[in-house]
Design an enzyme around this catalytic site. Structure first.
Site, mmCIF file in Angstrom:
data_model
loop_
_atom_site.group_PDB
_atom_site.id
_atom_site.type_symbol
_atom_site.label_atom_id
_atom_site.label_comp_id
_atom_site.label_asym_id
_atom_site.label_seq_id
_atom_site.Cartn_x
_atom_site.Cartn_y
_atom_site.Cartn_z
ATOM 1 N N CYS A 142 0.824 -1.214 0.000
ATOM 2 C CA CYS A 142 0.000 0.000 0.000
ATOM 3 C C CYS A 142 0.862 1.271 0.000
ATOM 4 O O CYS A 142 1.549 1.528 -0.970
ATOM 5 C CB CYS A 142 -0.992 -0.018 1.156
ATOM 6 S SG CYS A 142 -2.400 1.101 0.900
ATOM 7 N N HIS A 235 -4.289 -4.444 0.052
ATOM 8 C CA HIS A 235 -4.048 -5.058 1.364
ATOM 9 C C HIS A 235 -4.497 -6.513 1.363
ATOM 10 O O HIS A 235 -5.465 -6.888 2.032
ATOM 11 C CB HIS A 235 -4.799 -4.289 2.453
ATOM 12 C CG HIS A 235 -4.160 -3.007 2.849
ATOM 13 N ND1 HIS A 235 -3.023 -2.934 3.634
ATOM 14 C CD2 HIS A 235 -4.494 -1.729 2.567
ATOM 15 C CE1 HIS A 235 -2.698 -1.677 3.837
ATOM 16 N NE2 HIS A 235 -3.560 -0.921 3.193
ATOM 17 N N GLU A 237 -3.271 -8.790 2.928
ATOM 18 C CA GLU A 237 -3.113 -9.342 4.279
ATOM 19 C C GLU A 237 -4.308 -9.078 5.181
ATOM 20 O O GLU A 237 -4.409 -9.659 6.280
ATOM 21 C CB GLU A 237 -1.837 -8.777 4.932
ATOM 22 C CG GLU A 237 -1.943 -7.385 5.520
ATOM 23 C CD GLU A 237 -1.913 -6.254 4.508
ATOM 24 O OE1 GLU A 237 -1.960 -5.085 4.928
ATOM 25 O OE2 GLU A 237 -1.839 -6.536 3.286
#
EC number: 2.3.1.31
Length: 302
Positions: A142, A235, A237
């Site tokens: 990001c 993102h 994750e």
């Protein structure tokens, strides 16, 4: 294989509950195995949540991984206790003499600021420059991806008319690239940012390759020509509930914010969102650790 983490890290018990194989430092030292040494430069405000998200992914491969957490020395984190930072984090001054097999630079909620106006920008620049010779492969996430594109390749960011928040479809430009090996032709991924980068500038840069993009969210995965830097503007994750937490946080601040797109079932914020990106997240981290860290890093650094 296990992921090796500092003793008493709060994420340990949660990882064990999820059946992630973790090993504390004392036990790992008794094994005659060359583990991968991964440095995580965690710039996210809620550091413990990010720790859990990243450790879950790093611990789901056959490779043994040692993790070191890095924090800024020139900026005081406000959303995590001093005790936690002192117990589990270090600063660049204490690791700059070392070599690392891989490094992750996370996002940070500062994308509307000019890079040079960030009070720890000079420190980040020093660390990114150091990584060129001291780290085998760097994964930028990001804002960390935007910072790398700007510093290493001169590609700036621009503000969006409204926040890019939600789950978006992405396509792969070249499925033969090892990082995206095994990916579906179309896959979903979360985004949460107020700025973006130009696809035209990325595709025109001779030292960059665009691996994945979205018609709605724009540039997603970019890799450097030498395969040393991987930039991911979203993102992967994130947990299923992370965007919901950010949405509630922004509403509490009185911000005018849209519901994350393609996220809540039927846009009903009372319903639990589904994680539709988990398998590709694990695949990307596994491919990164295997092809760009494990198979590229020397057994012994000179």
């Amino acid at each position: 294989m296990p992921i090796n983490i500092p003793k008493n890290l709060p994420a340990t018990e949660l990882l064990k509950e999820e059946k992630i194989f973790v090993m504390e430092e004392d036990r790992s030292k008794s094994q005659n195995i060359r583990p991968l040494n991964i440095l995580i430069f965690n710039l996210m405000p809620e550091k413990e949540k990010t720790e859990l998200q990243l450790l879950r992914l790093l611990g789901n491969t056959p490779l043994q991984v040692n993790v070191t957490f890095l924090n800024t020395a020139t900026h005081v984190s406000k959303n995590v206790s001093k005790t936690h930072l002192e117990s589990f984090y270090t600063t660049f001054e204490h690791v700059k003499h070392r070599r690392f097999d891989g490094m992750i630079i996370t996002g940070a909620p500062i994308e509307l600021m000019e890079f040079e106006d960030v009070n720890y920008w000079n420190e980040i620049v020093s660390i990114m420059d150091w990584s060129k010779t001291s780290v085998t492969s760097v994964l930028h996430i990001c804002w960390g991806a935007q910072a790398a594109l700007y510093h290493h390749y001169g590609i700036g960011k621009f503000p969006l008319a409204k926040k890019c928040s939600g789950i978006y479809d992405h396509t792969i430009t070249d499925p033969t690239v090892k990082l995206v090996r095994g990916f579906n032709d179309i896959f979903t991924a979360p985004h949460s940012r107020n700025t973006s980068v130009s696809r035209e500038e990325v595709e025109a840069h001779p030292k960059l390759k665009l691996l994945s993009a979205s018609s709605d969210a724009g540039v997603f995965i970019v890799m450097s020509e030498d395969e040393k830097h991987i930039m991911i503007t979203g993102h992967l994750e994130y947990d299923a509930h992370t965007l919901a937490e950010e949405y509630s946080r922004d509403l509490a601040k009185g911000l005018t914010i849209d519901i994350p797109e393609n996220y809540f079932p039927n846009d009903d914020t009372s319903k639990q969102p589904n994680n539709t990106w988990r398998s590709h997240t694990h695949l990307l981290f596994s491919n990164w650790l295997n092809y760009y860290v494990y198979q590229e890093t020397p057994f012994e650094w000179e």
